[in-house]
Design an enzyme around this catalytic site. Structure first.
Site, PDB file in Angstrom:
ATOM      1  N   LYS A 175     107.699  40.447 -77.858  1.00  0.00           N
ATOM      2  CA  LYS A 175     106.318  40.790 -77.279  1.00  0.00           C
ATOM      3  C   LYS A 175     106.403  41.710 -76.085  1.00  0.00           C
ATOM      4  O   LYS A 175     107.312  41.152 -75.178  1.00  0.00           O
ATOM      5  CB  LYS A 175     105.543  39.558 -77.067  1.00  0.00           C
ATOM      6  CG  LYS A 175     105.032  38.790 -78.230  1.00  0.00           C
ATOM      7  CD  LYS A 175     104.094  37.523 -77.890  1.00  0.00           C
ATOM      8  CE  LYS A 175     102.841  37.543 -78.822  1.00  0.00           C
ATOM      9  NZ  LYS A 175     102.177  36.356 -78.298  1.00  0.00           N
ATOM     10  N   GLY A 202      96.164  44.392 -77.597  1.00  0.00           N
ATOM     11  CA  GLY A 202      95.824  45.047 -78.736  1.00  0.00           C
ATOM     12  C   GLY A 202      96.638  45.077 -79.898  1.00  0.00           C
ATOM     13  O   GLY A 202      96.771  46.024 -80.589  1.00  0.00           O
ATOM     14  N   LYS A 251      91.298  41.578 -84.342  1.00  0.00           N
ATOM     15  CA  LYS A 251      90.161  40.636 -85.022  1.00  0.00           C
ATOM     16  C   LYS A 251      88.964  41.371 -85.842  1.00  0.00           C
ATOM     17  O   LYS A 251      88.715  42.597 -85.444  1.00  0.00           O
ATOM     18  CB  LYS A 251      89.533  39.640 -84.065  1.00  0.00           C
ATOM     19  CG  LYS A 251      90.393  39.085 -83.215  1.00  0.00           C
ATOM     20  CD  LYS A 251      90.007  38.603 -81.788  1.00  0.00           C
ATOM     21  CE  LYS A 251      90.906  37.944 -81.169  1.00  0.00           C
ATOM     22  NZ  LYS A 251      90.751  37.650 -79.717  1.00  0.00           N
ATOM     23  N   GLU A 292      93.771  31.904 -75.504  1.00  0.00           N
ATOM     24  CA  GLU A 292      94.090  32.020 -77.013  1.00  0.00           C
ATOM     25  C   GLU A 292      95.210  31.042 -77.501  1.00  0.00           C
ATOM     26  O   GLU A 292      96.131  31.098 -76.739  1.00  0.00           O
ATOM     27  CB  GLU A 292      94.320  33.332 -77.207  1.00  0.00           C
ATOM     28  CG  GLU A 292      93.243  34.164 -76.996  1.00  0.00           C
ATOM     29  CD  GLU A 292      93.420  36.065 -77.450  1.00  0.00           C
ATOM     30  OE1 GLU A 292      92.432  36.497 -78.057  1.00  0.00           O
ATOM     31  OE2 GLU A 292      94.502  36.601 -77.787  1.00  0.00           O
ATOM     32  N   ARG A 320      88.378  38.144 -69.127  1.00  0.00           N
ATOM     33  CA  ARG A 320      87.292  38.999 -69.165  1.00  0.00           C
ATOM     34  C   ARG A 320      86.354  38.451 -70.159  1.00  0.00           C
ATOM     35  O   ARG A 320      86.638  37.629 -70.908  1.00  0.00           O
ATOM     36  CB  ARG A 320      87.792  40.281 -69.370  1.00  0.00           C
ATOM     37  CG  ARG A 320      88.403  40.428 -70.832  1.00  0.00           C
ATOM     38  CD  ARG A 320      88.690  41.685 -71.503  1.00  0.00           C
ATOM     39  NE  ARG A 320      89.777  41.887 -72.202  1.00  0.00           N
ATOM     40  CZ  ARG A 320      89.807  41.200 -73.688  1.00  0.00           C
ATOM     41  NH1 ARG A 320      88.571  40.963 -73.981  1.00  0.00           N
ATOM     42  NH2 ARG A 320      90.596  41.185 -74.545  1.00  0.00           N
ATOM     43  N   VAL A 342      84.788  40.599 -76.772  1.00  0.00           N
ATOM     44  CA  VAL A 342      84.033  41.272 -77.874  1.00  0.00           C
ATOM     45  C   VAL A 342      83.161  40.126 -78.476  1.00  0.00           C
ATOM     46  O   VAL A 342      82.015  40.051 -78.900  1.00  0.00           O
ATOM     47  CB  VAL A 342      84.819  41.970 -78.879  1.00  0.00           C
ATOM     48  CG1 VAL A 342      84.000  42.467 -80.130  1.00  0.00           C
ATOM     49  CG2 VAL A 342      85.444  43.133 -78.138  1.00  0.00           C
TER      50      VAL A 342
END
Ligand code: ADP
Length: 460
Positions: free
Chosen positions: A158, A164, A237, A275, A292, A295
Site C-alpha cells: 500500500k 482512491g 465504493k 474505515e 473530511r 461522498v
C-alpha cells in the site's frame, strides 16, 4: 457563526454545501473552472468566481487562486468538500494563516492521519486493531520479503500517501511481491509525489465497514454509527448502507467505540470517518481515516436525522456538539447508489457529454443528491459521479424494494450511467441477503451479472 462561506469544490458536493449554508442563513460563494461555467448549481450561490481552466491543477487544486478568490469575496471560512484540497494540510494551514477558517480538522490531525502508515501508529496507540503488517515504511525488497514471510502470503502493498485505490498491489508469492513493489512505488510517485509504501496482510474477501465520527474543539467526540461499503469496484465504493447487514450487535458496538477512541487519541475535530475491514470471523481491523466529509455521508444523515454538513460548519465556528452520544439514535435502514457517468457494460468507460433527458425519481423514502439537469454537460475532466440516489425505510427489505422502484423511475439519456448495474445488483440474491464482500462485484460482474449467478426476484 459565519456570515459568508466559500465552497472550494464542484458538482453535487458544492450544491450540498450551498444547501447547508442556505439552511443556516449563511451567504455562500462558489468557485468554478472554465469547464463548469454555466453549471446550474452556481446560480444558487450568492456569488460565483471563475478560478481558471478545466485541469484541476489550474483551478480546484490551485491554492493561490482559491485563496485569492476567498479574499476578494471576503469569506470567513472555506468548505473543501471531498477530494481536491479537502485533505491537504498545507492548504488548511494557508487558510488559517489568512484568517480564513478551514472547515475540517486541524492540520496537525490531518498530518497525523493523512499518512496511512502514521495513522496505523495512532490506531495502535488507541488500542485499535490494525491489519498485521510492517511497523514502518518498507525501504528495500529484502525487508519486504522478510515481512511477507513473517505475516504470510497473500500480502497487500500500500502507498502511505494512497487514496482512491491507487498504489495498491496484492502479492501472493515472492516474485509477485518484488514486481508489485516496483509498480506500487511508481504508481504512488506519479499520483501523490510520494512513492513510500508499506505492507499489510491481505484479508481475503473482507467487508468494508466504516464509522462516522464528529468531534468538537472542546475534545468531545461522538460516533454516528456505521456504514457498510462492501460493494466496490477496484476499491471504489458503489453502494453504501447503514446499518451494516448481518453484523453482530457486539461487533458493531466495538467498532464504533474503537473509532471514537482513535479519534480522541488523534485530537480529531470536525467530521471524519474511520474505515475498517471485517473478516469472515468478524474480526475487525482499522485501515484508514478519511479526514473530511465523505461522498456517502447522506446515508448517516438519513438514519440519524443529523445534518452532517451543518454540524461541520457549526464545529468550525467553534460551537460545541449540540447532542451527546446517547442522543444519537439510529433508526431504520438507508442505502445509497452512486450513479456515475460510466458505461458498466464496457468496463466502466467514462461517458461524459450532454444529458439530453434527466428524469429523476421521487416519492416517499427517496433522496437524490445531484447537480444534473436536462441539458447539463458532464465535463470529461473530473470524477464521474453525477448523482447519489438514496432510500430510507424502516427495514432493509423495504429499502431494497424502494430502491428498485426508484432505479426504474430514473431516466437518463444522452450518456451512459451505472443505473443498469444497480438494477441488476438489487436483484442479486447475495446482495439481497446482505452476503457481500469487497470482491463480490468483480467476481460476479462481467458487463452484466455473470450467467449462472443466482438471481432472486423476491425481496426476502
Ligand atoms: P484508499 O485510500 O486508496 O481508498 P483504503 O486503505 O481505504 O485505500 O482501502 C480501500 C479498499 O481496498 C478497502 O475498502 C478494501 O476493499 C481494500 N483493502 C484495503 N486494505 C486491504 C487489506 N489489507 N486486505 C484486503 N483488502 C484491503
Amino acid at each position: 457563526m459565519f456570515q459568508r462561506i466559500m465552497v472550494a469544490n464542484r458538482g453535487e458536493i458544492a450544491l450540498r454545501v450551498i444547501r447547508a449554508c442556505r439552511d443556516l442563513g449563511i451567504e455562500v460563494v462558489c468557485v468554478y473552472s472554465e469547464a463548469d461555467r454555466g453549471a446550474p448549481y452556481l446560480e444558487l450561490a450568492d456569488e460565483a468566481i471563475c478560478i481558471g481552466p478545466a485541469p484541476a491543477a489550474e483551478s480546484y487544486l490551485n491554492i493561490r487562486r482559491i485563496i485569492a478568490a476567498a479574499e476578494v469575496a471576503n469569506v470567513q471560512a472555506i468548505h473543501p468538500g471531498y477530494g481536491f484540497l479537502s485533505e491537504n494540510a498545507h492548504f488548511a494551514d494557508i487558510c488559517r494563516s489568512c484568517q480564513i477558517e478551514f472547515i475540517g480538522p486541524t492540520s496537525e490531525a490531518m498530518r497525523k492521519l493523512g499518512n496511512k502508515n502514521e495513522a496505523r501508529k495512532v490506531a495502535q496507540l488507541a488500542k485499535v486493531n490494525v491489519v498485521p503488517g510492517s511497523k514502518e515504511l518498507v525501504e528495500t525488497d529484502a525487508e519486504a520479503l522478510r515481512i511477507a514471510k513473517e505475516i504470510g502470503y497473500p500480502v497487500l502493498i500500500k502507498a502511505a500517501a494512497g487514496g482512491g485505490g491507487r498504489g495498491m498491489r496484492v502479492a501472493r508469492n515472492d516474485i509477485s511481491l518484488q514486481a508489485g513493489l516496483k509498480q506500487a512505488r511508481a504508481e504512488a510517485e506519479a499520483a501523490f509525489k510520494d512513492g513510500s509504501v508499506y505492507i499489510e496482510k491481505y484479508i481475503e474477501q473482507p467487508r468494508h465497514v466504516e464509522v462516522q465520527i464528529l468531534g468538537d474543539s472542546r475534545g468531545e467526540v461522538v460516533h454516528l454509527w456505521e456504514r457498510d461499503c462492501s460493494v466496490q469496484r477496484r476499491h471504489q465504493k458503489l453502494i453504501e448502507e447503514s446499518p451494516a447487514p448481518n453484523l453482530p450487535v457486539h461487533v458493531r458496538e466495538e467498532i464504533c467505540k474503537a473509532a471514537v477512541r482513535l479519534a480522541k487519541t488523534a485530537g480529531y475535530t470536525n467530521a471524519g470517518t474511520c474505515e475498517f475491514l471485517v473478516d469472515k470471523d468478524h474480526n475487525f481491523y482499522f485501515i484508514e481515516v478519511n479526514a473530511r466529509i465523505q461522498v456517502e455521508h447522506p446515508v448517516t444523515e438519513l438514519v440519524t436525522g443529523i445534518d452532517l454538513v451543518r454540524e461541520q460548519i457549526r464545529i468550525a465556528a467553534g460551537q460545541p456538539l449540540s447532542f451527546t452520544q446517547r442522543q444519537i439514535v439510529h433508526r431504520g435502514c438507508a442505502i445509497e447508489c452512486r450513479i456515475n457517468a460510466e458505461d458498466p457494460r464496457r468496463d466502466f468507460a467514462p461517458s461524459p457529454g450532454v444529458v439530453t433527458r434527466w428524469q429523476p425519481p421521487g416519492g416517499p423514502g427517496v433522496r437524490l443528491d445531484s447537480h444534473v439537469v436536462t441539458g447539463y454537460r458532464v465535463p470529461p475532466n473530473y470524477d464521474s459521479l453525477i448523482a447519489k440516489l438514496l432510500v430510507y425505510q424502516p427495514t432493509r427489505a423495504e429499502a431494497i424494494a424502494v430502491m428498485r422502484r426508484a432505479l426504474n423511475e430514473f431516466i437518463v439519456e444522452g450518456i451512459k450511467t451505472t443505473i443498469p448495474l444497480h438494477q441488476e445488483l438489487f436483484r442479486h440474491s447475495s446482495f439481497i441477503e446482505g452476503q457481500v464482500d469487497t470482491t463480490f462485484l468483480e467476481r460476479h460482474w462481467q458487463g452484466g451479472m455473470r450467467r449462472g449467478a443466482e438471481e432472486s426476484k423476491a425481496v426476502s
